[in-house]
Design an enzyme around this catalytic site. Sequence first.
Site, short mmCIF file in Angstrom:
data_model
loop_
_atom_site.label_atom_id
_atom_site.label_comp_id
_atom_site.label_asym_id
_atom_site.label_seq_id
_atom_site.Cartn_x
_atom_site.Cartn_y
_atom_site.Cartn_z
N PHE A 121 0.83 -1.22 0.00
CA PHE A 121 0.00 0.00 0.00
C PHE A 121 0.86 1.27 0.00
CE2 PHE A 121 -4.34 -1.53 1.94
CZ PHE A 121 -4.31 -2.67 1.15
N HIS A 136 12.94 -2.76 1.67
CA HIS A 136 12.34 -2.32 0.40
C HIS A 136 13.23 -1.25 -0.23
CE1 HIS A 136 9.55 -0.49 -2.43
NE2 HIS A 136 8.92 -1.66 -2.41
N GLU A 161 13.39 -6.62 -7.01
CA GLU A 161 12.71 -5.48 -7.62
C GLU A 161 13.76 -4.49 -8.12
OE1 GLU A 161 8.52 -4.79 -5.57
OE2 GLU A 161 10.12 -3.76 -4.52
N ILE A 183 10.45 0.33 -10.66
CA ILE A 183 9.37 0.47 -9.68
C ILE A 183 8.47 1.66 -10.04
CG2 ILE A 183 8.85 1.07 -7.27
CD1 ILE A 183 11.24 -0.64 -6.42
N GLY A 207 6.51 -2.75 -11.69
CA GLY A 207 5.74 -2.61 -12.93
C GLY A 207 4.74 -3.71 -13.19
#
Length: 220
Positions: free
Chosen positions: A10, A92, A139, A144, A179
């Site tokens: 989120f 992250h 990632e 991103i 993506g």
Amino acid sequence: MVDSLVVVNFKTYETAHGACAEDLARAMESIDTGARIVAAVSAFDLSAVVAAAPGLEVWCQHLDPVGFGSNTGWLHPETAMERGASGTLINHAEHKVSLEHVAMLMEQIPDGFHVCACAADIHEAKALAALEPGFVAVEPPELIGGETSVTSADPGIVSGTAQAVREVASSVGILCGAGVKTGGDVAKAIQLGTSGVLLASGVTKSEDPRSSLIDLVSLL
Ligand code: G3P
């Protein structure tokens, strides 16, 4: 056979915070699928999201390896668990930490609490896999939030990470992200050797998040 996993981060998207986070969680909970769907929510929204969608698996976006005590502003794992989190992202691309931070967190959390450690490339994925989190998610930072899925833009990093992580620790699940927007992207991720995907904008920026989610799990 591990269930395919779709983790929706989120972040701090306006469409996925506060009351909108609760609405999105309810929409996720309502989807009829064999896939495992997870919401990674803001610490502020954790309790409210768990209450709004009690059947949904809810993770944190970050945790700190601290205990009870003098730790102002840090995100305390035991409180997160008490409030209903069953897992967390860590490292992250938008919240990098040291390898030591991840290792200390892994030592602190109990068995059964899910940790998904994020990596920018194969090298970092291998280092994180050695700590044996439940999942490593690769990632590429430059993809991103973009329109092209990592599974099309750089399939080699996905299959390469899957192979490298398996060589380091076969128990670690592999995800990919950046993506990812469609069911086709998710199916390709699975073909490339992952157990699923970590995504955000494909849902949080969608005009119809529920339909986007249904599409995302449609080929699983
Ligand atoms: O955590 C998921 C994320 O970094 C990928 O974001 O918007 O490219 O799906 P997005």
